[in-house]
Design a protein around this motif. Sequence first.
Motif, PDB file in Angstrom:
ATOM      1  N   VAL A   1     -32.447 -10.168-108.119  1.00  0.00           N
ATOM      2  CA  VAL A   1     -31.818 -11.013-109.129  1.00  0.00           C
ATOM      3  C   VAL A   1     -30.301 -10.896-109.018  1.00  0.00           C
ATOM      4  CG1 VAL A   1     -31.503 -11.383-111.601  1.00  0.00           C
ATOM      5  CG2 VAL A   1     -33.774 -10.843-110.698  1.00  0.00           C
ATOM      6  N   GLN A   2     -29.654 -12.033-109.078  1.00  0.00           N
ATOM      7  CA  GLN A   2     -28.186 -12.055-109.052  1.00  0.00           C
ATOM      8  C   GLN A   2     -27.695 -12.647-110.383  1.00  0.00           C
ATOM      9  OE1 GLN A   2     -29.905 -13.745-106.303  1.00  0.00           O
ATOM     10  NE2 GLN A   2     -30.085 -11.652-105.558  1.00  0.00           N
ATOM     11  N   LEU A   3     -26.611 -12.081-110.875  1.00  0.00           N
ATOM     12  CA  LEU A   3     -26.035 -12.516-112.148  1.00  0.00           C
ATOM     13  C   LEU A   3     -24.595 -12.956-111.931  1.00  0.00           C
ATOM     14  CD1 LEU A   3     -27.318  -9.589-114.398  1.00  0.00           C
ATOM     15  CD2 LEU A   3     -28.388 -11.817-114.035  1.00  0.00           C
ATOM     16  N   GLN A   4     -24.252 -14.113-112.468  1.00  0.00           N
ATOM     17  CA  GLN A   4     -22.904 -14.656-112.332  1.00  0.00           C
ATOM     18  C   GLN A   4     -22.347 -14.920-113.719  1.00  0.00           C
ATOM     19  OE1 GLN A   4     -21.153 -15.287-109.357  1.00  0.00           O
ATOM     20  NE2 GLN A   4     -19.434 -15.607-110.753  1.00  0.00           N
ATOM     21  N   TYR A  94     -19.509  -7.415-119.070  1.00  0.00           N
ATOM     22  CA  TYR A  94     -20.468  -7.418-117.977  1.00  0.00           C
ATOM     23  C   TYR A  94     -21.808  -7.960-118.449  1.00  0.00           C
ATOM     24  CZ  TYR A  94     -17.195  -4.265-115.659  1.00  0.00           C
ATOM     25  OH  TYR A  94     -16.071  -3.703-115.084  1.00  0.00           O
ATOM     26  N   CYS A  95     -22.350  -8.859-117.656  1.00  0.00           N
ATOM     27  CA  CYS A  95     -23.694  -9.343-117.892  1.00  0.00           C
ATOM     28  C   CYS A  95     -24.682  -8.370-117.244  1.00  0.00           C
ATOM     29  CB  CYS A  95     -23.844 -10.732-117.280  1.00  0.00           C
ATOM     30  SG  CYS A  95     -25.470 -11.453-117.430  1.00  0.00           S
ATOM     31  N   ALA A  96     -25.803  -8.150-117.906  1.00  0.00           N
ATOM     32  CA  ALA A  96     -26.809  -7.236-117.384  1.00  0.00           C
ATOM     33  C   ALA A  96     -28.199  -7.771-117.670  1.00  0.00           C
ATOM     34  CB  ALA A  96     -26.647  -5.855-118.006  1.00  0.00           C
ATOM     35  N   ALA A  97     -29.158  -7.383-116.832  1.00  0.00           N
ATOM     36  CA  ALA A  97     -30.536  -7.826-117.016  1.00  0.00           C
ATOM     37  C   ALA A  97     -31.486  -6.658-116.798  1.00  0.00           C
ATOM     38  CB  ALA A  97     -30.864  -8.966-116.060  1.00  0.00           C
ATOM     39  N   ARG A  98     -32.630  -6.722-117.464  1.00  0.00           N
ATOM     40  CA  ARG A  98     -33.597  -5.642-117.387  1.00  0.00           C
ATOM     41  C   ARG A  98     -35.004  -6.193-117.214  1.00  0.00           C
ATOM     42  NH1 ARG A  98     -32.593  -2.013-121.865  1.00  0.00           N
ATOM     43  NH2 ARG A  98     -34.682  -1.180-121.504  1.00  0.00           N
ATOM     44  N   ILE A  99     -35.868  -5.401-116.595  1.00  0.00           N
ATOM     45  CA  ILE A  99     -37.229  -5.853-116.346  1.00  0.00           C
ATOM     46  C   ILE A  99     -38.233  -5.189-117.276  1.00  0.00           C
ATOM     47  CG2 ILE A  99     -36.753  -6.390-113.929  1.00  0.00           C
ATOM     48  CD1 ILE A  99     -38.096  -3.765-113.157  1.00  0.00           C
ATOM     49  N   SER A 100     -37.767  -4.298-118.140  1.00  0.00           N
ATOM     50  CA  SER A 100     -38.693  -3.608-119.035  1.00  0.00           C
ATOM     51  C   SER A 100     -38.059  -3.420-120.401  1.00  0.00           C
ATOM     52  CB  SER A 100     -39.069  -2.249-118.442  1.00  0.00           C
ATOM     53  OG  SER A 100     -37.927  -1.443-118.300  1.00  0.00           O
ATOM     54  N   GLY A 109     -30.740   1.499-118.802  1.00  0.00           N
ATOM     55  CA  GLY A 109     -31.982   0.755-118.943  1.00  0.00           C
ATOM     56  C   GLY A 109     -31.949  -0.610-118.280  1.00  0.00           C
ATOM     57  N   TYR A 110     -30.810  -0.968-117.732  1.00  0.00           N
ATOM     58  CA  TYR A 110     -30.629  -2.285-117.123  1.00  0.00           C
ATOM     59  C   TYR A 110     -30.674  -2.172-115.604  1.00  0.00           C
ATOM     60  CZ  TYR A 110     -29.687  -3.917-121.769  1.00  0.00           C
ATOM     61  OH  TYR A 110     -29.830  -4.250-123.092  1.00  0.00           O
ATOM     62  N   ASP A 111     -31.348  -3.142-114.999  1.00  0.00           N
ATOM     63  CA  ASP A 111     -31.619  -3.078-113.579  1.00  0.00           C
ATOM     64  C   ASP A 111     -30.647  -3.875-112.725  1.00  0.00           C
ATOM     65  OD1 ASP A 111     -34.500  -3.294-115.202  1.00  0.00           O
ATOM     66  OD2 ASP A 111     -34.425  -1.704-113.688  1.00  0.00           O
ATOM     67  N   TYR A 112     -30.037  -4.873-113.294  1.00  0.00           N
ATOM     68  CA  TYR A 112     -29.143  -5.746-112.546  1.00  0.00           C
ATOM     69  C   TYR A 112     -27.852  -5.953-113.338  1.00  0.00           C
ATOM     70  CZ  TYR A 112     -33.642  -6.825-110.404  1.00  0.00           C
ATOM     71  OH  TYR A 112     -34.869  -6.729-109.807  1.00  0.00           O
ATOM     72  N   TRP A 113     -26.764  -6.052-112.598  1.00  0.00           N
ATOM     73  CA  TRP A 113     -25.443  -6.228-113.211  1.00  0.00           C
ATOM     74  C   TRP A 113     -24.681  -7.324-112.498  1.00  0.00           C
ATOM     75  CZ3 TRP A 113     -23.831  -3.529-117.515  1.00  0.00           C
ATOM     76  CH2 TRP A 113     -24.655  -2.473-117.924  1.00  0.00           C
ATOM     77  N   GLY A 114     -23.957  -8.111-113.283  1.00  0.00           N
ATOM     78  CA  GLY A 114     -23.063  -9.095-112.711  1.00  0.00           C
ATOM     79  C   GLY A 114     -21.660  -8.539-112.607  1.00  0.00           C
ATOM     80  N   GLN A 115     -20.783  -9.330-112.045  1.00  0.00           N
ATOM     81  CA  GLN A 115     -19.378  -8.923-112.014  1.00  0.00           C
ATOM     82  C   GLN A 115     -18.804  -9.109-113.409  1.00  0.00           C
ATOM     83  OE1 GLN A 115     -20.163 -11.970-111.739  1.00  0.00           O
ATOM     84  NE2 GLN A 115     -18.442 -13.230-112.373  1.00  0.00           N
TER      85      GLN A 115
END
Length: 123
Positions: A1-4, A94-100, A109-115
Amino acid sequence: VQLQASGGGLVQAGGSLRLSCAASGRTFTLYGMGWFRQGPGKEREFVAVIVGSGGATYYADSVKGRFTISRDNAKNTVYLQMNSLKPEDTAVYYCAARISSGNMDTARGYDYWGQGTEVTVSS
């Protein structure tokens, strides 16, 4: 996953900004998306998150009543509407995303980070 992430800028105290975070890739795996921020000389801190199919939201006490997180599922995008901005809101967001699920306010607790996108609030 990519975050922008996008939408930062310079605003006067009392003003508003809206941040956006677009996700791409395996977005179907995501449980939630949110925002953290890091001010000058400060630790990274939780701001807000939106999770699950029902879109439950959680906010840091410092932004409750001023910030609103929302999402557009069709666009895989999360927004952070920031109103009544204060100089202490100045930070890189920062934007962040998690799968659980789990503790929503801890960065680990977050798996993905954007710039980051920079927000500066002048007094």
